[in-house]
Design a protein around this motif. Structure first.
Motif, mmCIF file in Angstrom:
data_model
loop_
_atom_site.group_PDB
_atom_site.id
_atom_site.type_symbol
_atom_site.label_atom_id
_atom_site.label_comp_id
_atom_site.label_asym_id
_atom_site.label_seq_id
_atom_site.Cartn_x
_atom_site.Cartn_y
_atom_site.Cartn_z
ATOM 1 N N PHE A 176 14.537 21.270 52.479
ATOM 2 C CA PHE A 176 13.837 19.988 52.376
ATOM 3 C C PHE A 176 14.818 18.888 51.964
ATOM 4 N N ARG A 177 14.561 17.679 52.449
ATOM 5 C CA ARG A 177 15.299 16.497 52.001
ATOM 6 C C ARG A 177 14.379 15.285 52.076
ATOM 7 N N ALA A 178 14.652 14.289 51.227
ATOM 8 C CA ALA A 178 13.795 13.098 51.146
ATOM 9 C C ALA A 178 14.651 11.843 51.228
ATOM 10 N N ARG A 179 14.010 10.780 51.628
ATOM 11 C CA ARG A 179 14.600 9.448 51.533
ATOM 12 C C ARG A 179 13.513 8.482 51.086
ATOM 13 N N ALA A 180 13.935 7.344 50.517
ATOM 14 C CA ALA A 180 12.971 6.387 49.968
ATOM 15 C C ALA A 180 13.216 5.007 50.535
ATOM 16 N N ARG A 181 12.155 4.198 50.535
ATOM 17 C CA ARG A 181 12.238 2.764 50.850
ATOM 18 C C ARG A 181 11.737 1.993 49.649
ATOM 19 N N ASP A 182 12.377 0.860 49.353
ATOM 20 C CA ASP A 182 11.945 0.083 48.192
ATOM 21 C C ASP A 182 11.084 -1.091 48.620
ATOM 22 N N GLN A 183 10.593 -1.827 47.623
ATOM 23 C CA GLN A 183 9.707 -2.954 47.897
ATOM 24 C C GLN A 183 10.428 -4.088 48.621
ATOM 25 N N GLY A 184 11.751 -4.099 48.545
ATOM 26 C CA GLY A 184 12.523 -5.118 49.243
ATOM 27 C C GLY A 184 12.838 -4.769 50.677
ATOM 28 N N ARG B 165 19.452 6.313 53.250
ATOM 29 C CA ARG B 165 19.791 7.208 54.342
ATOM 30 C C ARG B 165 19.557 8.653 53.920
ATOM 31 N N PHE B 166 19.106 9.482 54.865
ATOM 32 C CA PHE B 166 18.990 10.897 54.571
ATOM 33 C C PHE B 166 20.365 11.460 54.243
ATOM 34 N N GLY B 167 20.421 12.319 53.253
ATOM 35 C CA GLY B 167 21.676 12.968 52.914
ATOM 36 C C GLY B 167 22.084 13.984 53.971
ATOM 37 N N ILE C 108 27.318 -0.840 50.034
ATOM 38 C CA ILE C 108 27.673 -0.799 48.606
ATOM 39 C C ILE C 108 27.312 0.526 47.975
ATOM 40 N N GLU C 109 26.259 1.205 48.490
ATOM 41 C CA GLU C 109 25.912 2.462 47.853
ATOM 42 C C GLU C 109 27.016 3.494 48.018
ATOM 43 N N SER C 110 27.830 3.363 49.069
ATOM 44 C CA SER C 110 28.950 4.284 49.238
ATOM 45 C C SER C 110 29.964 4.096 48.142
ATOM 46 N N ALA C 111 30.201 2.840 47.779
ATOM 47 C CA ALA C 111 31.153 2.581 46.693
ATOM 48 C C ALA C 111 30.624 3.112 45.377
ATOM 49 N N LEU C 112 29.338 2.957 45.178
ATOM 50 C CA LEU C 112 28.776 3.371 43.902
ATOM 51 C C LEU C 112 28.771 4.881 43.751
ATOM 52 N N SER D 194 13.537 -3.332 42.774
ATOM 53 C CA SER D 194 12.169 -3.726 43.121
ATOM 54 C C SER D 194 11.163 -2.591 43.062
ATOM 55 N N GLY D 195 11.597 -1.362 42.949
ATOM 56 C CA GLY D 195 10.678 -0.240 42.873
ATOM 57 C C GLY D 195 10.485 0.455 44.207
ATOM 58 N N ILE D 196 10.089 1.720 44.146
ATOM 59 C CA ILE D 196 9.888 2.529 45.351
ATOM 60 C C ILE D 196 8.604 2.117 46.048
ATOM 61 N N ALA D 197 8.674 1.973 47.372
ATOM 62 C CA ALA D 197 7.481 1.674 48.168
ATOM 63 C C ALA D 197 6.932 2.931 48.840
ATOM 64 N N ALA D 198 7.810 3.765 49.407
ATOM 65 C CA ALA D 198 7.344 4.944 50.140
ATOM 66 C C ALA D 198 8.489 5.930 50.315
ATOM 67 N N TYR D 199 8.113 7.169 50.661
ATOM 68 C CA TYR D 199 9.080 8.235 50.907
ATOM 69 C C TYR D 199 8.870 8.822 52.297
ATOM 70 N N ASP D 200 9.949 9.328 52.869
ATOM 71 C CA ASP D 200 9.898 10.208 54.032
ATOM 72 C C ASP D 200 10.495 11.542 53.603
ATOM 73 N N VAL D 201 9.842 12.650 53.972
ATOM 74 C CA VAL D 201 10.332 13.978 53.612
ATOM 75 C C VAL D 201 10.474 14.794 54.891
ATOM 76 N N GLN D 202 11.648 15.400 55.080
ATOM 77 C CA GLN D 202 11.915 16.238 56.240
ATOM 78 C C GLN D 202 12.069 17.692 55.817
ATOM 79 N N VAL D 203 11.837 18.595 56.791
ATOM 80 C CA VAL D 203 11.960 20.020 56.560
ATOM 81 C C VAL D 203 12.778 20.627 57.699
ATOM 82 N N ARG D 204 13.500 21.694 57.392
ATOM 83 C CA ARG D 204 14.249 22.447 58.394
ATOM 84 C C ARG D 204 13.908 23.919 58.213
ATOM 85 N N ASP D 205 13.497 24.557 59.283
ATOM 86 C CA ASP D 205 13.111 25.968 59.258
ATOM 87 C C ASP D 205 14.336 26.793 59.645
ATOM 88 N N GLY D 206 15.020 27.298 58.633
ATOM 89 C CA GLY D 206 16.224 28.065 58.906
ATOM 90 C C GLY D 206 17.460 27.200 58.927
#
Length: 746
Positions: free
Chosen positions: A579-587, A592-594, A38-42, A538-550
């Motif tokens: 840098f890019r981030a993704r999140a997980r919610d309480q549910g 998905r990473f962009g 559904i997020e693709s439609a939105l 439900s609110g954010i539970a946690a984040y993952d952050v990635q990095v790319r060197d170059g």
């Protein structure tokens, strides 16, 4: 009639490649809506953020106001009225210090009363969708709610004003008037004392709508009520705000109920297929011709009979939701006329919810309250759970809340409702049929309807909703696929993924997050990276952050499962970090990473002055081109460093393509040249600036079909040495083929 996004047979132009183009999956066209998360439609549904002068006239209703307007005026209405007033007497209730009136019924009936025309003041509130009238002389009640899309008054309107034997007093003294509409019942149960008394009113019209404030009294020595009725400019809903005040210095036990007499549709009577939509699994009988008071019924089916349908009743029945209101809405819906009305309220604060009907197989004689045989049902909402309970209000305190009342039509069934929208969901012939009613206009693409499996969050169907408005619902259906209705979530969402209304809701919408912008360069190896996220459900539970060197290196984990929203990062001089981030919610939903080419944010560590060309890019006008089609290329040389770059560009086109030398151009520096099958350019690029190099290629007889053709550019002059950018295209036969989608057209 507006065109609906429907799953019906359609022929659309589909550009189809005859040959291999697996190398072009990156950046390819999106797939069909159905079956995608559904997020693709939105992401496709971008938002497009939707004292009157009094006059006296006849009983005729005014014409509709101009579009997007709201109006208020006073007029008069003549209603045949029985001459009960001459037989009313006053008495003081010392508990509440309220003087109420009671009827000398014997004298009244011995007079052989007959109705006579009587003129009443009528307050008229009107917008594009609703025409609402109030009768201040009869308890300040909402008298009519005419729904303009159908032209029907959804509230019961008794053609005569006739005293009944019902009310809070003994039978010989009661004179409750089943005049119809919505009344305010204070301070005792069974309609209270004030439904037939004159109420004071004030009206105010503004750009947001028209507001009428009704007061039973301004006395400071008794409990009192203020009812604010607001008709907004652009919504098909009536906002009612009761306020119960105790201006005395004493604590008072009291009760308050809002009572609505309803008859949806054109007939001004309750039909057999009228359904009560309550939300508790059980109901407590208040009074009935079939059950004793206090009996607990399973709801809606008790002993094999569905009591939510009026036509299944025998005698009269009044029930309270047990142990209290089960949700923030109740309603009635007549499936035969496809119309109904809903009440939205804060059930945590206002727990009382009662339904009442006059019976069906053996109903109460309609002559008790009217002269034309018309009937109605009631929905009550109260500050306590039953009529047997009382609330307490201390001296100097007040209780205030807001409810929304609005008509619905054309949705087949009422399943749930909020102040924003109502959903009708039912199953038949192996399909789920879903209809959406909106209380306001929503532009095409600003809302979506999703159906997903509650256990897995796998989407069963989804639609980006076209323009929707009150009286013009959106309808869709999908095969059940073996799913039971209780195993499926039906959710109407806004552009941000928030639920406007939902049946069997479950949080299946992932959160969204992004890294905050960074400066083009930082002068210290250590700098702070910040990110944010949103999750409506439900609110954010946690984040993952990635990095790319170059530009060319892979993405790597930097932070995993963190609840922080910023952290320091240490880099090396001359290196550019993405840098890019993704999140997980309480549910448990995970974003998905962009796939953004440059990440969500980037910067370069420069501990000394240097040019940085890492964000330079290359593009072709089209990655698919037809035989004989000229193909334009652009190379953008971008300097995000803090020193001017002395730059040299070398571009190597595919050997099977011809360089059109007359198209060679640059926005600065030397004119590009072509020698030995290569394109050359040189010049300076100031810090913070960019230069564009343009040229075009033409296919030749040697250009293969369906094979990737890569064009490589090397750009010298960056802090860590030359950078390489590539673009791949394919020569293909382009044809038009039909695409067929099947489904249900409502």
């Amino acid at each position: 009639m507006r065109q609906r996004w429907k799953w019906a047979t359609a022929v659309v132009g589909l550009m189809m490649l005859l040959g291999s183009f697996n190398a072009l999956q990156r950046g390819g066209a999106r797939a069909s809506r159905v079956g995608r998360p559904i997020e693709s439609a939105l992401t496709q549904a971008r938002p497009r953020l939707a004292p009157g002068a009094g006059e006296t006239g006849t009983a005729a209703m005014p014409s509709a106001p101009a579009p997007d307007s709201v109006g208020f005026h006073t007029t008069t209405l003549t209603i045949p009225t029985y001459p009960y007033a001459r037989y009313l007497h006053s008495r003081l209730d010392p508990t509440y210090n309220i003087t109420y009136r009671h009827l000398d019924r014997r004298a009244y009936e011995e007079s052989h009363p007959a109705p006579l025309p009587q003129e009443y003041t009528l307050l008229v509130l009107e917008n594009d969708y609703l025409k609402v009238t109030l009768l201040p002389e009869l308890g300040g009640r909402v008298y009519q709610m005419v729904y303009k899309p159908t032209g029907h008054n959804e509230l019961y309107q008794n053609p005569v004003i006739k005293p009944t034997h019902w009310g809070p007093l003994n039978c010989d003294e009661n004179w409750w008037l089943a005049a119809g509409g919505i009344e305010w019942c204070l301070p005792v149960q069974e309609h209270g004392y004030e439904w037939g008394e004159p109420w004071h009113y004030q009206a105010l019209t503004s750009t947001t709508g028209v507001t009428v404030t009704l007061r039973d009294t301004t006395a400071s020595d008794r409990i009192r009520a203020t009812i604010t009725v607001h008709l907004p400019t652009e919504r098909a809903t009536l906002r009612i705000t009761p306020r119960i005040e105790n201006p005395t210095g004493e604590t008072i036990d009291y009760t308050y109920w809002t009572n609505a007499m309803l008859a949806p549709g054109a007939a001004n009577t309750a039909g057999a297929n009228l359904h009560f939509v309550l939300n508790a699994d059980q109901a407590t009988v208040h009074s009935s011709g079939d059950f004793e008071a206090g009996k607990v019924l399973d709801w809606p089916v008790h002993d094999g009979r569905n009591y939510s349908r009026l036509g299944n009743w025998n005698q009269w029945l009044g029930v309270f939701e047990r142990p209290r209101a089960g949700a923030d809405f109740v309603g009635v819906y007549d499936t035969a006329v496809d119309e109904g009305i809903v009440r939205i309220f804060p059930s945590d604060a206002i727990p009382g919810s009662k339904a009442f009907g006059l019976g069906w197989a053996r109903p109460i004689d309609a002559a008790t309250w009217t002269d034309d045989g018309s009937t109605y049902v009631e929905l009550h909402g109260g500050v306590v759970s039953t009529f047997w309970d009382t609330a307490t209000i201390t001296g100097g305190q007040a209780l205030e809340w807001t409810e929304h009342w609005y008509p619905v039509n054309g949705i087949g069934w009422l399943s749930t409702a909020t102040a924003e929208a109502a959903l009708g969901v039912h199953e038949s012939d192996g399909r789920f049929h879903v209809s959406v009613h909106s209380t306001a206009i929503r532009a095409a693409g600003t809302s979506a309807l999703a159906i997903w499996d509650r256990a897995t969050c796998i989407e069963l169907a989804g639609w980006v909703v076209p323009e929707i408005a009150p009286g013009d619902p959106f309808k869709a259906s999908v095969t059940t696929g073996g799913h039971a209705p209780d195993d499926v979530s039906f959710v109407y969402l806004d552009h941000a993924g928030g639920a406007l209304a939902a049946v069997n809701p479950r949080d299946c919408v992932p959160p969204s997050s992004s890294v905050e912008p960074l400066p083009p360069w930082v002068e210290t190896p250590t700098f702070t990276v910040t990110w944010t996220g949103q999750d409506i459900w439900s609110g954010i539970a946690a984040y993952d952050v990635q990095v790319r060197d170059g530009y060319a290196d892979p993405w790597t984990e930097w932070l995993s499962g963190t609840s922080a929203t910023s952290e320091t990062f240490t880099g090396t001089h001359g290196h550019t970090y993405f840098f890019r981030a993704r999140a997980r919610d309480q549910g448990g939903n995970e974003e998905r990473f962009g796939d953004e080419e440059w990440g969500q944010a980037s910067t370069t560590v420069l501990t000394e002055y240097a040019p940085v060309l890492v964000t330079s890019r290359k593009s072709a006008a089209s990655r698919l081109f037809a035989t004989g089609q000229t193909l334009a290329y652009t190379v953008v040389i971008s300097n995000t460093g803090n020193l001017t770059a002395a730059t040299a560009l070398t571009d190597t086109p595919p050997s099977s393509m011809l360089v059109l030398t007359e198209t060679l151009a640059a926005t600065a520096g030397m004119a590009p040249s072509c020698m030995g099958g290569r394109i050359y350019w040189g010049g300076t690029v100031e810090a913070g600036e960019e230069v564009r190099v343009n040229y075009a290629l033409s296919p030749t007889a040697a250009t293969p079909l369906g094979m990737p053709l890569t064009n490589t550019t090397e750009i010298a002059g960056s802090v860590l040495g030359p950078i390489v950018r590539r673009e791949t295209v394919v020569q293909a036969h382009l044809v038009w083929l039909p695409m067929v989608a099947r489904g249900w057209d409502p």
